[in-house]
Design a protein around this motif. Structure first.
Motif, PDB file in Angstrom:
ATOM      1  N   VAL A  96      60.431 130.909 143.764  1.00  0.00           N
ATOM      2  CA  VAL A  96      60.386 130.330 145.111  1.00  0.00           C
ATOM      3  C   VAL A  96      61.147 129.014 145.118  1.00  0.00           C
ATOM      4  CG1 VAL A  96      58.839 129.315 146.832  1.00  0.00           C
ATOM      5  CG2 VAL A  96      58.250 131.487 145.765  1.00  0.00           C
ATOM      6  N   TRP A  97      60.977 128.225 144.096  1.00  0.00           N
ATOM      7  CA  TRP A  97      61.649 126.920 144.036  1.00  0.00           C
ATOM      8  C   TRP A  97      63.158 127.087 143.990  1.00  0.00           C
ATOM      9  CZ3 TRP A  97      60.755 122.247 145.335  1.00  0.00           C
ATOM     10  CH2 TRP A  97      61.524 121.205 144.844  1.00  0.00           C
ATOM     11  N   LYS A  98      63.588 128.088 143.221  1.00  0.00           N
ATOM     12  CA  LYS A  98      65.033 128.338 143.158  1.00  0.00           C
ATOM     13  C   LYS A  98      65.565 128.752 144.529  1.00  0.00           C
ATOM     14  CE  LYS A  98      65.422 129.536 138.290  1.00  0.00           C
ATOM     15  NZ  LYS A  98      65.725 130.572 137.306  1.00  0.00           N
ATOM     16  N   SER A  99      64.808 129.607 145.208  1.00  0.00           N
ATOM     17  CA  SER A  99      65.264 130.020 146.549  1.00  0.00           C
ATOM     18  C   SER A  99      65.218 128.841 147.514  1.00  0.00           C
ATOM     19  CB  SER A  99      64.434 131.181 147.078  1.00  0.00           C
ATOM     20  OG  SER A  99      63.111 130.778 147.348  1.00  0.00           O
ATOM     21  N   VAL A 100      64.196 127.989 147.390  1.00  0.00           N
ATOM     22  CA  VAL A 100      64.103 126.805 148.252  1.00  0.00           C
ATOM     23  C   VAL A 100      65.270 125.871 147.951  1.00  0.00           C
ATOM     24  CG1 VAL A 100      62.742 124.711 148.683  1.00  0.00           C
ATOM     25  CG2 VAL A 100      61.609 126.926 148.627  1.00  0.00           C
ATOM     26  N   GLN A 101      65.570 125.680 146.675  1.00  0.00           N
ATOM     27  CA  GLN A 101      66.703 124.818 146.325  1.00  0.00           C
ATOM     28  C   GLN A 101      68.018 125.402 146.863  1.00  0.00           C
ATOM     29  OE1 GLN A 101      66.388 124.390 142.058  1.00  0.00           O
ATOM     30  NE2 GLN A 101      65.408 122.383 142.238  1.00  0.00           N
ATOM     31  N   GLY A 102      68.152 126.743 146.762  1.00  0.00           N
ATOM     32  CA  GLY A 102      69.357 127.372 147.311  1.00  0.00           C
ATOM     33  C   GLY A 102      69.440 127.170 148.810  1.00  0.00           C
ATOM     34  N   ASN A 103      68.313 127.322 149.498  1.00  0.00           N
ATOM     35  CA  ASN A 103      68.287 127.103 150.946  1.00  0.00           C
ATOM     36  C   ASN A 103      68.614 125.662 151.292  1.00  0.00           C
ATOM     37  OD1 ASN A 103      67.653 129.777 151.458  1.00  0.00           O
ATOM     38  ND2 ASN A 103      65.439 129.387 151.574  1.00  0.00           N
ATOM     39  N   ILE A 104      68.099 124.735 150.486  1.00  0.00           N
ATOM     40  CA  ILE A 104      68.365 123.310 150.750  1.00  0.00           C
ATOM     41  C   ILE A 104      69.858 123.027 150.596  1.00  0.00           C
ATOM     42  CG2 ILE A 104      68.006 120.982 149.807  1.00  0.00           C
ATOM     43  CD1 ILE A 104      65.093 121.754 149.282  1.00  0.00           C
ATOM     44  N   THR A 105      70.485 123.575 149.576  1.00  0.00           N
ATOM     45  CA  THR A 105      71.918 123.322 149.389  1.00  0.00           C
ATOM     46  C   THR A 105      72.742 123.941 150.525  1.00  0.00           C
ATOM     47  OG1 THR A 105      72.054 125.251 147.931  1.00  0.00           O
ATOM     48  CG2 THR A 105      71.797 123.103 146.874  1.00  0.00           C
ATOM     49  N   THR A 106      72.364 125.127 150.982  1.00  0.00           N
ATOM     50  CA  THR A 106      73.102 125.727 152.116  1.00  0.00           C
ATOM     51  C   THR A 106      72.902 124.920 153.384  1.00  0.00           C
ATOM     52  OG1 THR A 106      71.255 127.245 152.546  1.00  0.00           O
ATOM     53  CG2 THR A 106      73.057 128.080 151.200  1.00  0.00           C
ATOM     54  N   ILE A 107      71.688 124.433 153.582  1.00  0.00           N
ATOM     55  CA  ILE A 107      71.427 123.618 154.783  1.00  0.00           C
ATOM     56  C   ILE A 107      72.203 122.317 154.705  1.00  0.00           C
ATOM     57  CG2 ILE A 107      69.628 122.293 155.964  1.00  0.00           C
ATOM     58  CD1 ILE A 107      67.719 124.605 155.364  1.00  0.00           C
ATOM     59  N   ARG A 108      72.285 121.720 153.512  1.00  0.00           N
ATOM     60  CA  ARG A 108      73.052 120.482 153.364  1.00  0.00           C
ATOM     61  C   ARG A 108      74.530 120.726 153.704  1.00  0.00           C
ATOM     62  NH1 ARG A 108      70.866 117.813 147.779  1.00  0.00           N
ATOM     63  NH2 ARG A 108      69.013 116.840 148.673  1.00  0.00           N
ATOM     64  N   SER A 109      75.028 121.818 153.185  1.00  0.00           N
ATOM     65  CA  SER A 109      76.451 122.099 153.470  1.00  0.00           C
ATOM     66  C   SER A 109      76.657 122.326 154.968  1.00  0.00           C
ATOM     67  CB  SER A 109      76.939 123.299 152.662  1.00  0.00           C
ATOM     68  OG  SER A 109      76.273 124.477 153.070  1.00  0.00           O
ATOM     69  N   LYS A 110      75.724 123.005 155.608  1.00  0.00           N
ATOM     70  CA  LYS A 110      75.840 123.228 157.063  1.00  0.00           C
ATOM     71  C   LYS A 110      75.719 121.920 157.825  1.00  0.00           C
ATOM     72  CE  LYS A 110      74.348 128.020 157.144  1.00  0.00           C
ATOM     73  NZ  LYS A 110      73.378 128.986 157.606  1.00  0.00           N
ATOM     74  N   VAL A 111      74.783 121.046 157.365  1.00  0.00           N
ATOM     75  CA  VAL A 111      74.610 119.747 158.033  1.00  0.00           C
ATOM     76  C   VAL A 111      75.882 118.931 157.859  1.00  0.00           C
ATOM     77  CG1 VAL A 111      73.343 117.559 157.898  1.00  0.00           C
ATOM     78  CG2 VAL A 111      72.085 119.706 157.912  1.00  0.00           C
ATOM     79  N   GLU A 112      76.464 118.972 156.670  1.00  0.00           N
ATOM     80  CA  GLU A 112      77.714 118.236 156.441  1.00  0.00           C
ATOM     81  C   GLU A 112      78.823 118.767 157.366  1.00  0.00           C
ATOM     82  OE1 GLU A 112      78.533 118.514 152.256  1.00  0.00           O
ATOM     83  OE2 GLU A 112      76.928 117.114 151.732  1.00  0.00           O
ATOM     84  N   LYS A 113      78.873 120.097 157.515  1.00  0.00           N
ATOM     85  CA  LYS A 113      79.864 120.682 158.426  1.00  0.00           C
ATOM     86  C   LYS A 113      79.616 120.241 159.866  1.00  0.00           C
ATOM     87  CE  LYS A 113      80.852 124.867 155.810  1.00  0.00           C
ATOM     88  NZ  LYS A 113      80.706 126.322 155.764  1.00  0.00           N
ATOM     89  N   LEU A 114      78.318 120.222 160.233  1.00  0.00           N
ATOM     90  CA  LEU A 114      77.975 119.780 161.583  1.00  0.00           C
ATOM     91  C   LEU A 114      78.330 118.318 161.787  1.00  0.00           C
ATOM     92  CD1 LEU A 114      74.539 121.506 162.270  1.00  0.00           C
ATOM     93  CD2 LEU A 114      76.704 121.974 163.396  1.00  0.00           C
ATOM     94  N   GLU A 115      78.103 117.493 160.768  1.00  0.00           N
ATOM     95  CA  GLU A 115      78.465 116.078 160.873  1.00  0.00           C
ATOM     96  C   GLU A 115      79.974 115.928 161.025  1.00  0.00           C
ATOM     97  OE1 GLU A 115      76.804 114.186 157.394  1.00  0.00           O
ATOM     98  OE2 GLU A 115      74.811 114.012 158.298  1.00  0.00           O
ATOM     99  N   MET A 116      80.701 116.751 160.274  1.00  0.00           N
ATOM    100  CA  MET A 116      82.171 116.696 160.399  1.00  0.00           C
ATOM    101  C   MET A 116      82.602 117.142 161.805  1.00  0.00           C
ATOM    102  SD  MET A 116      83.243 118.088 156.640  1.00  0.00           S
ATOM    103  CE  MET A 116      84.979 118.063 156.888  1.00  0.00           C
ATOM    104  N   GLN A 117      81.952 118.187 162.290  1.00  0.00           N
ATOM    105  CA  GLN A 117      82.281 118.658 163.639  1.00  0.00           C
ATOM    106  C   GLN A 117      81.886 117.612 164.674  1.00  0.00           C
ATOM    107  OE1 GLN A 117      80.409 122.466 164.086  1.00  0.00           O
ATOM    108  NE2 GLN A 117      81.917 123.534 162.799  1.00  0.00           N
TER     109      GLN A 117
END
Length: 187
Positions: free
Chosen positions: A139-160
């Motif tokens: 579960v932690w690995k999946s949560v960490q994977g989700n956190i990294t994808t969300i960070r990348s999406k947030v970074e993309k949103l910030e860039m946009q």
């Protein structure tokens, strides 16, 4: 061999006068008068108070009465009773020890069963904890994977968002330029 014969001979000599006295019927009081080997022994007793400073009683002389030797095979009755009671106490103590040993063995068996039960329960808890840890790791690995994808999406949103702000700023500049230019008539 000779020592035993001498000892037996002396024993017979020592018992002979007493045996003769018994046959004659001479009492112990009159024994000293007729026997040249008899020695009158007197014992003086002192009172213990004399040493403490008290008055001392006159010392009395008590003649020692010779006791005729009793038969060596005759043992007092109380001795048999005492020995029998000691044997009975020993047997009772032995029985109590056996009963206590049996009780201890029963308790030991009961406690070992309980310990085995505790051991199996502890083993089960340990296994369930390991399973939970493995699930949590997954579960932690999946949560960490989700956190990294969300960070990348947030970074993309910030860039946009930054791009949108830049566009907004440019649109405002264009609007200001359009307002400041004279309006030419449309033709």
């Amino acid at each position: 061999m000779e020592v035993e014969e001498i000892y037996k001979h002396q024993e017979v000599k020592m018992q002979a006068p007493a045996f003769k006295d018994k046959k004659r019927g001479i009492s112990a009081k009159n024994q000293g008068a007729h026997d040249p080997d008899y020695e009158n022994i007197t014992l003086a007793f002192r009172n213990q108070d004399h040493a403490k400073g008290g008055h001392s009683r006159p010392t009395s002389q008590v003649p020692a009465q010779g006791r005729p030797p009793s038969d060596s095979t005759q043992v007092p009755r109380w001795l048999y009773r005492a020995i029998l009671s000691l044997y009975i106490l020993l047997a009772l103590a032995f029985v109590v020890c056996i009963i206590l040993s049996a009780f201890i063995m029963m308790k030991n068996a009961e406690m070992s069963k309980q310990l085995l039960g505790f051991k199996t329960e502890l083993w089960n808890v340990s296994n369930s904890m390991q399973a939970c840890e493995e699930r949590q790791k997954g579960v932690w690995k999946s949560v960490q994977g989700n956190i990294t994808t969300i960070r990348s999406k947030v970074e993309k949103l910030e860039m946009q968002l930054a791009d949108i702000r830049n566009i907004n700023i440019k649109v405002q500049k264009i609007l200001e330029l359009l307002q400041t230019k004279p309006q030419s008539p449309p033709q």
